[in-house]
Motif scaffolding. Sequence first.
Motif, PDB file in Angstrom:
ATOM      1  N   LEU A  39      13.727 -47.842   7.353  1.00  0.00           N
ATOM      2  CA  LEU A  39      13.716 -47.571   5.914  1.00  0.00           C
ATOM      3  C   LEU A  39      13.270 -46.146   5.664  1.00  0.00           C
ATOM      4  O   LEU A  39      12.189 -45.736   6.097  1.00  0.00           O
ATOM      5  CB  LEU A  39      12.764 -48.541   5.207  1.00  0.00           C
ATOM      6  N   ALA A  40      14.084 -45.368   4.993  1.00  0.00           N
ATOM      7  CA  ALA A  40      13.702 -44.019   4.577  1.00  0.00           C
ATOM      8  C   ALA A  40      12.858 -44.113   3.316  1.00  0.00           C
ATOM      9  O   ALA A  40      13.248 -44.768   2.350  1.00  0.00           O
ATOM     10  CB  ALA A  40      14.948 -43.180   4.312  1.00  0.00           C
ATOM     11  N   LEU A  41      11.710 -43.480   3.344  1.00  0.00           N
ATOM     12  CA  LEU A  41      10.855 -43.392   2.164  1.00  0.00           C
ATOM     13  C   LEU A  41      10.783 -41.924   1.792  1.00  0.00           C
ATOM     14  O   LEU A  41      10.230 -41.106   2.531  1.00  0.00           O
ATOM     15  CB  LEU A  41       9.465 -43.953   2.479  1.00  0.00           C
ATOM     16  N   THR A  42      11.363 -41.571   0.644  1.00  0.00           N
ATOM     17  CA  THR A  42      11.453 -40.162   0.292  1.00  0.00           C
ATOM     18  C   THR A  42      11.145 -39.957  -1.185  1.00  0.00           C
ATOM     19  O   THR A  42      11.080 -40.899  -1.973  1.00  0.00           O
ATOM     20  CB  THR A  42      12.852 -39.601   0.649  1.00  0.00           C
ATOM     21  N   GLY A  43      10.961 -38.705  -1.542  1.00  0.00           N
ATOM     22  CA  GLY A  43      10.592 -38.326  -2.903  1.00  0.00           C
ATOM     23  C   GLY A  43       9.862 -36.996  -2.854  1.00  0.00           C
ATOM     24  O   GLY A  43       9.522 -36.500  -1.781  1.00  0.00           O
ATOM     25  N   MET A 221      17.230 -46.743   2.043  1.00  0.00           N
ATOM     26  CA  MET A 221      16.446 -45.645   1.468  1.00  0.00           C
ATOM     27  C   MET A 221      15.738 -46.110   0.212  1.00  0.00           C
ATOM     28  O   MET A 221      16.342 -46.743  -0.654  1.00  0.00           O
ATOM     29  CB  MET A 221      17.358 -44.455   1.149  1.00  0.00           C
ATOM     30  N   ALA A 222      14.446 -45.782   0.143  1.00  0.00           N
ATOM     31  CA  ALA A 222      13.657 -46.023  -1.060  1.00  0.00           C
ATOM     32  C   ALA A 222      13.222 -44.667  -1.602  1.00  0.00           C
ATOM     33  O   ALA A 222      12.596 -43.886  -0.882  1.00  0.00           O
ATOM     34  CB  ALA A 222      12.447 -46.887  -0.753  1.00  0.00           C
ATOM     35  N   ILE A 223      13.567 -44.380  -2.853  1.00  0.00           N
ATOM     36  CA  ILE A 223      13.273 -43.085  -3.459  1.00  0.00           C
ATOM     37  C   ILE A 223      12.199 -43.267  -4.530  1.00  0.00           C
ATOM     38  O   ILE A 223      12.363 -44.067  -5.462  1.00  0.00           O
ATOM     39  CB  ILE A 223      14.542 -42.472  -4.088  1.00  0.00           C
ATOM     40  N   GLY A 227       5.456 -41.938  -8.707  1.00  0.00           N
ATOM     41  CA  GLY A 227       4.822 -43.206  -8.394  1.00  0.00           C
ATOM     42  C   GLY A 227       5.673 -44.435  -8.651  1.00  0.00           C
ATOM     43  O   GLY A 227       5.197 -45.558  -8.452  1.00  0.00           O
ATOM     44  N   GLN A 228       6.906 -44.249  -9.070  1.00  0.00           N
ATOM     45  CA  GLN A 228       7.782 -45.388  -9.349  1.00  0.00           C
ATOM     46  C   GLN A 228       8.959 -45.410  -8.383  1.00  0.00           C
ATOM     47  O   GLN A 228       9.420 -44.361  -7.910  1.00  0.00           O
ATOM     48  CB  GLN A 228       8.300 -45.328 -10.786  1.00  0.00           C
ATOM     49  N   LEU A 229       9.458 -46.595  -8.086  1.00  0.00           N
ATOM     50  CA  LEU A 229      10.624 -46.760  -7.238  1.00  0.00           C
ATOM     51  C   LEU A 229      11.861 -46.600  -8.113  1.00  0.00           C
ATOM     52  O   LEU A 229      12.178 -47.460  -8.936  1.00  0.00           O
ATOM     53  CB  LEU A 229      10.614 -48.142  -6.581  1.00  0.00           C
ATOM     54  N   VAL A 230      12.593 -45.486  -7.937  1.00  0.00           N
ATOM     55  CA  VAL A 230      13.747 -45.223  -8.794  1.00  0.00           C
ATOM     56  C   VAL A 230      15.054 -45.690  -8.155  1.00  0.00           C
ATOM     57  O   VAL A 230      16.054 -45.837  -8.858  1.00  0.00           O
ATOM     58  CB  VAL A 230      13.851 -43.728  -9.156  1.00  0.00           C
ATOM     59  N   ASP A 231      15.053 -45.916  -6.830  1.00  0.00           N
ATOM     60  CA  ASP A 231      16.249 -46.443  -6.174  1.00  0.00           C
ATOM     61  C   ASP A 231      15.857 -47.017  -4.821  1.00  0.00           C
ATOM     62  O   ASP A 231      14.953 -46.512  -4.153  1.00  0.00           O
ATOM     63  CB  ASP A 231      17.312 -45.359  -5.993  1.00  0.00           C
ATOM     64  N   TRP A 232      16.585 -48.086  -4.428  1.00  0.00           N
ATOM     65  CA  TRP A 232      16.392 -48.742  -3.132  1.00  0.00           C
ATOM     66  C   TRP A 232      17.744 -49.291  -2.723  1.00  0.00           C
ATOM     67  O   TRP A 232      18.246 -50.232  -3.336  1.00  0.00           O
ATOM     68  CB  TRP A 232      15.334 -49.829  -3.250  1.00  0.00           C
ATOM     69  N   SER A 239      25.149 -39.790  -1.774  1.00  0.00           N
ATOM     70  CA  SER A 239      25.365 -38.444  -1.246  1.00  0.00           C
ATOM     71  C   SER A 239      24.045 -37.693  -1.271  1.00  0.00           C
ATOM     72  O   SER A 239      23.085 -38.089  -1.938  1.00  0.00           O
ATOM     73  CB  SER A 239      26.397 -37.700  -2.091  1.00  0.00           C
ATOM     74  N   GLU A 240      24.003 -36.574  -0.564  1.00  0.00           N
ATOM     75  CA  GLU A 240      22.784 -35.770  -0.534  1.00  0.00           C
ATOM     76  C   GLU A 240      22.433 -35.279  -1.934  1.00  0.00           C
ATOM     77  O   GLU A 240      21.261 -35.287  -2.326  1.00  0.00           O
ATOM     78  CB  GLU A 240      22.969 -34.597   0.421  1.00  0.00           C
ATOM     79  N   ALA A 241      23.431 -34.873  -2.689  1.00  0.00           N
ATOM     80  CA  ALA A 241      23.172 -34.394  -4.053  1.00  0.00           C
ATOM     81  C   ALA A 241      22.595 -35.502  -4.927  1.00  0.00           C
ATOM     82  O   ALA A 241      21.700 -35.258  -5.748  1.00  0.00           O
ATOM     83  CB  ALA A 241      24.460 -33.846  -4.657  1.00  0.00           C
ATOM     84  N   GLU A 242      23.083 -36.737  -4.755  1.00  0.00           N
ATOM     85  CA  GLU A 242      22.565 -37.866  -5.543  1.00  0.00           C
ATOM     86  C   GLU A 242      21.125 -38.172  -5.169  1.00  0.00           C
ATOM     87  O   GLU A 242      20.298 -38.481  -6.046  1.00  0.00           O
ATOM     88  CB  GLU A 242      23.449 -39.096  -5.317  1.00  0.00           C
ATOM     89  N   VAL A 243      20.810 -38.091  -3.883  1.00  0.00           N
ATOM     90  CA  VAL A 243      19.432 -38.333  -3.452  1.00  0.00           C
ATOM     91  C   VAL A 243      18.494 -37.307  -4.079  1.00  0.00           C
ATOM     92  O   VAL A 243      17.435 -37.645  -4.619  1.00  0.00           O
ATOM     93  CB  VAL A 243      19.329 -38.287  -1.916  1.00  0.00           C
ATOM     94  N   ILE A 244      18.882 -36.034  -4.027  1.00  0.00           N
ATOM     95  CA  ILE A 244      18.034 -34.967  -4.559  1.00  0.00           C
ATOM     96  C   ILE A 244      17.812 -35.146  -6.053  1.00  0.00           C
ATOM     97  O   ILE A 244      16.686 -35.021  -6.554  1.00  0.00           O
ATOM     98  CB  ILE A 244      18.665 -33.597  -4.258  1.00  0.00           C
ATOM     99  N   GLU A 245      18.876 -35.464  -6.775  1.00  0.00           N
ATOM    100  CA  GLU A 245      18.733 -35.607  -8.223  1.00  0.00           C
ATOM    101  C   GLU A 245      17.830 -36.771  -8.580  1.00  0.00           C
ATOM    102  O   GLU A 245      17.042 -36.687  -9.533  1.00  0.00           O
ATOM    103  CB  GLU A 245      20.107 -35.785  -8.871  1.00  0.00           C
ATOM    104  N   ARG A 246      17.891 -37.866  -7.822  1.00  0.00           N
ATOM    105  CA  ARG A 246      16.993 -38.999  -8.068  1.00  0.00           C
ATOM    106  C   ARG A 246      15.546 -38.646  -7.702  1.00  0.00           C
ATOM    107  O   ARG A 246      14.609 -39.098  -8.347  1.00  0.00           O
ATOM    108  CB  ARG A 246      17.453 -40.216  -7.275  1.00  0.00           C
ATOM    109  N   MET A 247      15.377 -37.836  -6.666  1.00  0.00           N
ATOM    110  CA  MET A 247      14.031 -37.445  -6.248  1.00  0.00           C
ATOM    111  C   MET A 247      13.342 -36.589  -7.298  1.00  0.00           C
ATOM    112  O   MET A 247      12.172 -36.826  -7.642  1.00  0.00           O
ATOM    113  CB  MET A 247      14.100 -36.658  -4.928  1.00  0.00           C
TER     114      MET A 247
END
Length: 532
Positions: A39-43, A221-223, A227-232, A239-247
């Motif tokens: 599981l990727a934990l990112t943010g 991936m959990a983003i 302090g909140q879980l915005v995506d799992w 995509s990489e761009a989608e991950v960054i924008e959610r982060m």
Amino acid sequence: MSAVAQPAAPVLQLEGVGKDYVTQVLDRITLSLRPGEVLALTGENGAGKSTLSKIMAGLVEPTRGTLLLDGQPFAPRSRREAEDHGVRMVMQELSLVATLTVAENLALGSIPHGGLWRAGRIDRSALRQFAQQQLARMGLQDIDLDTPVGRLGIGTQQLIEIARNLRDSTRVLLLDEPTAMLTPRETQELFTQIRRLKAQGVAMVYVSHRLEELRAITDTMAILRDGQLVDWCPTASLSEAEVIERMVGRPVDQDENQPTRPAGARRLSVQGLGRGDVVRDVSLELHAGQIFGIAGLVGSGRTELLRLIFGADRADRGRVELYPDTGAPVVAEGGWRSPAAALAHGVGLVTEDRKAQGLLLPLPIRINATLSDTRAVARAGVLQTAQERARVADFVQRLRVRCQSQEQPVGQLSGGNQQKVVFARWMHRPCQVLLLDEPTRGVDVGARADIYAVMEQMCAQGCALLVVSSDLRELMAISDRIGVMCNGELASVFERGQWTEQSLLAAAFPDAAEPSEGHGQAASPTESRELP
């Protein structure tokens, strides 16, 4: 018809987990982790990743919510209790003991058990055999078991920390920024071990800001954001761009194809600088408005070169010449005699280890940010606190430092925000030459963008930057020229447009073939002294 295989039951579950300190750090996090899942934990820094990991590892107690291990309540009150249940964590902050040997560090927590303790004494033979087995898991058989860990580079220490936690009894392994100081080869060796553990059913949580690594090694991936879980979701679904924008909650420019910055006046010349066999007669030049990147393996002399240029270590040969905007060149035979001398002539350093060497952790942000030049916020020897606070408030806003106030102890900030405070120090005292050792280590994508913006601003103001980084992708994105260190020598220098990742890697290994024509040049002392 054959029965459809049912997904394995979760090995670890989090239900509504939250944590409060002065403010709320985590808010109702619900996740599950299955055997053999990575599981990727990112943010962003400060999003709550490390706190959530520490809750799972027994280092922090949640304010609310529950954890389940194999469906049973799991509330570890210490790291040892979590490890006894097979939940282990490799922390971003190393937990090795500098004065103990490699073998002793690898066995920390195991000496009273597992046959390492006999008749009231440590069984040294068993200890060495145990340590050799742990190192073999990471392909590190060449490390001397009797060397005190404090004498090793921080990258090697990171590998030892990981090796210490790769046990057969591990059921859940938490990795917090495990590759921050690793070379590409070492990273691939770690990935090999992760895949081996995955095949054995070990569940893993992988905390990282390096999105290319997350896509290569993780399943889900959990983003986190604020302090909140915005995506799992499955890692491959974003995509990489989608991950960054959610982060970060905003688009971030990641253009890696910028043109070469125009070279300004010569700022710094290093000629034949050396210290024993650690740094061997390195020559290079830095120009105003440009970034010179330094690549190379851990132990190749990268950090040691910066320390020699800054005067933190004394060179035994060579010279450093500084060319200010006005006045005659300043020549330091044998390098600067001290960091104070380098600083007095406009040379600054962002150290590799911000906690041990870069910051005064118990002191507030305000003091750390202005430490480089207290006279600038003083009058007749008396500190002008109002002026200091106004200046620091500007730095905090421009660098997006997440903090309660500028009086907050810097040790309470996340790693990325601590690094921003280090950069604020050099915004407070502008330099003609700034040396940066792993400037974005452990820093998220959003914070990296803020730091890159500061570096770009420094270049625009005529500063020359010398940047050491283990991240080749970073160096290729920000540098105008890249030099590769190998066995203490500046082996090759590449201009923007000449390098590839393969050519940089080839130059870093001592047994690699000579780079092909057009992909770099050997940097002899004469050639590298007058770089084009």
